[in-house]
Design a protein around this motif. Structure first.
Motif, short mmCIF file in Angstrom:
data_model
loop_
_atom_site.label_atom_id
_atom_site.label_comp_id
_atom_site.label_asym_id
_atom_site.label_seq_id
_atom_site.Cartn_x
_atom_site.Cartn_y
_atom_site.Cartn_z
N GLU A 189 0.84 -1.21 0.05
CA GLU A 189 0.22 0.11 0.09
C GLU A 189 0.84 1.31 -0.06
O GLU A 189 2.01 1.34 0.52
N GLY A 190 0.45 2.57 -0.51
CA GLY A 190 1.45 3.39 -0.87
C GLY A 190 0.33 4.74 -1.27
O GLY A 190 -0.67 4.43 -1.75
N TYR A 191 1.13 5.69 -1.84
CA TYR A 191 0.42 6.90 -2.29
C TYR A 191 1.35 7.28 -3.75
O TYR A 191 2.53 7.41 -3.80
N LEU A 192 0.65 7.08 -4.86
CA LEU A 192 0.94 7.04 -6.15
C LEU A 192 0.86 8.65 -6.76
O LEU A 192 -0.21 9.45 -6.45
N GLY A 221 -9.62 9.49 -2.43
CA GLY A 221 -10.30 9.81 -3.85
C GLY A 221 -9.94 8.80 -4.88
O GLY A 221 -10.88 8.84 -5.95
N GLN A 222 -8.99 7.90 -4.69
CA GLN A 222 -8.30 6.91 -5.62
C GLN A 222 -9.10 5.56 -5.37
O GLN A 222 -8.96 4.74 -6.27
N LYS A 223 -9.82 5.44 -4.34
CA LYS A 223 -10.64 4.38 -3.94
C LYS A 223 -9.88 2.94 -4.28
O LYS A 223 -10.18 1.96 -4.68
N ILE A 237 -4.70 -2.21 -12.71
CA ILE A 237 -5.21 -3.47 -13.00
C ILE A 237 -6.65 -3.68 -12.55
O ILE A 237 -7.68 -4.59 -13.02
N THR A 238 -7.17 -2.65 -11.59
CA THR A 238 -8.56 -2.73 -11.12
C THR A 238 -8.68 -1.26 -10.94
O THR A 238 -8.06 -0.26 -10.66
N ASN A 239 -10.14 -0.94 -10.66
CA ASN A 239 -10.99 0.17 -10.29
C ASN A 239 -10.92 0.52 -8.82
O ASN A 239 -11.52 1.34 -8.38
N GLY A 240 -10.23 -0.40 -8.16
CA GLY A 240 -10.47 -0.49 -6.64
C GLY A 240 -11.76 -0.52 -6.19
O GLY A 240 -12.81 -1.27 -6.58
N LEU A 241 -12.00 0.12 -5.13
CA LEU A 241 -13.35 0.01 -4.23
C LEU A 241 -14.68 0.53 -5.32
O LEU A 241 -14.49 1.65 -5.72
N ILE A 242 -15.45 -0.49 -5.51
CA ILE A 242 -16.74 -0.10 -6.31
C ILE A 242 -17.95 -0.06 -5.16
O ILE A 242 -18.58 -0.86 -4.88
N ALA A 243 -18.15 1.06 -4.77
CA ALA A 243 -19.30 1.20 -3.64
C ALA A 243 -20.69 1.49 -4.22
O ALA A 243 -21.62 1.03 -3.79
#
Length: 401
Positions: A189-192, A221-223, A237-243
């Protein structure tokens, strides 16, 4: 058939009918010992480890030292001696298949097969503590060939846990974690920021970029979007969290059901065949079809009823018209009014004969009068009103003044 011994727990707590504790411990130990032996049997089954060849002459068999290697009951026999034997001749004109066996003492045996005048069958039951190394073909008093056992699909033990070899298993039959690719456990985990991952949100400490790992961007904000490192850039590779659907962009084919999109749908497949009441199980399309059918049927029914009171003036001889239904007919001059042979069921109209005007009535078969009318004379001062109707779907015409 079960090879394990079961422990009896008794019929009720503390009733002293179960297996005694020390005896139960022995049962558990024996069960584990059996299972351990079975695991060893699975991991190291009896097998030919090295395939050699033999020399033959007439009925003579010669095997060089260390020509074959094998394993029986988890014991490997690697340094095996020279072996010489003379086979028993088959009956003249008969075939036979003998089997060269390795045994659990590191020696060899010949297992004699059955004779047959056309083609011999290879034996498949051998003495305990032996393993098949090859088949010797015999015809009469001559050895005609030798086929060693195939070990081409077997891995060399030296290749265990080696590059381009095979992974070993632990006592539970699982691959050791040291043999698994690093990315299975490596999720960082980190900050891009500008194609670099940092430990802190202030983008101070760089996280080294490595192929084969998953990087999660925890920037607000990057989910939690996920990335892999290609060797030069991070690839999402993914859109992250899809709430919610707000986190998924609308595609070119799969559209969101917006109001404007729904309003533009074409009612393909609309059926107007049924006008039964709409129920909660109907689709929108079937409900529309039912509703339109009900409206159409009601319009047809209303058309047959008196829903208006327009006036039509008649001053010459005329046939009664279906269009007079529900109207008020004013007879303004002397005339003959004829009921035609066809009128709609339930037809009727009100009429008014102007003062001093005479209306003579005529009728056409199959219609008949309920009571034959006389000519209607409009009262000299006030005129005369009346009503003509057809009785339902019958041919009876009723005239009342």
């Amino acid at each position: 058939m079960s090879f394990l011994t079961w422990i009896f727990k008794g019929s009720a707590p503390n009733d002293k009918t179960g297996t005694p504790a020390r005896q139960a411990a022995d049962i558990i130990n024996n069960n584990f010992a059996y299972l351990e032996n079975r695991i060893v049997d699975i991991e190291s089954p009896d097998a030919v480890l090295k395939r050699g060849d033999i020399d033959t002459s007439v009925l003579n068999v010669h095997v060089d030292a260390d020509a074959f290697e094998w394993r029986i009951a988890q014991v490997e026999f690697l340094d095996n001696p020279v072996f010489d034997a003379v086979l028993v001749a088959a009956t003249d004109g008969y075939y036979r298949k003998d089997v060269l066996l390795g045994n659990n003492t590191g020696g060899y045996n010949i297992f004699k097969g059955d004779e047959d005048p056309t083609s011999a069958t290879e034996p498949n039951l051998f003495p305990a503590g032996t393993i098949k190394l090859g088949v010797i073909d015999v015809y009469g008093a001559v050895i005609t060939g030798f086929i060693p056992v195939d070990v081409s699909g077997k891995e060399d033990k030296a290749n265990k846990n080696q590059p381009n070899g095979y992974a070993g298993l632990d006592s539970f039959g699982r691959v050791y974690s040291s043999q698994l690719p690093s990315y299975v456990d490596d999720v960082l985990e980190g900050y891009l920021q500008s194609n670099v991952f940092y430990v802190e949100s202030s983008h101070t400490t760089v996280i080294p970029a490595e192929a084969g790992k998953v990087y999660v961007d925890i920037t607000v904000g990057q989910k939690n979007r996920q990335y892999r490192y290609s060797g030069s850039i991070y690839i999402q590779i993914t859109n992250g969290l899809i709430a919610s659907t707000d986190d998924v962009a609308e595609g070119a084919v799969n559209k969101y059901s917006t109001l404007s999109l729904v309003m533009s749908y074409v009612l393909s497949g609309l059926s107007l065949a049924t006008g039964t009441p709409i129920t909660a199980t109907d689709t929108i399309l079937s409900a529309f079809g039912k509703l339109q059918k009900q409206i159409s049927d009601n319009v047809s029914a209303i058309a047959l009823k008196q829903v208006k009171d327009d006036q039509i003036e008649i001053s010459t001889n005329s046939n009664v018209q279906n269009s007079w239904h529900g109207q008020t007919i004013l007879f303004t001059s002397n005339c003959v009014i004829t009921v035609p042979s066809s009128l709609n069921a339930g037809f009727g109209f009100m009429f008014f004969v102007m003062p001093s005007v005479t209306v003579t009535w005529a009728i056409t078969s199959p219609h008949t009068w309920l009571a034959t009318p006389v000519a209607t004379l409009g009262d000299a001062s006030y005129g005369t009103t009346g009503h003509l109707m057809k009785r339902g779907n019958t041919n009876t015409i009723i005239l009342s003044v």
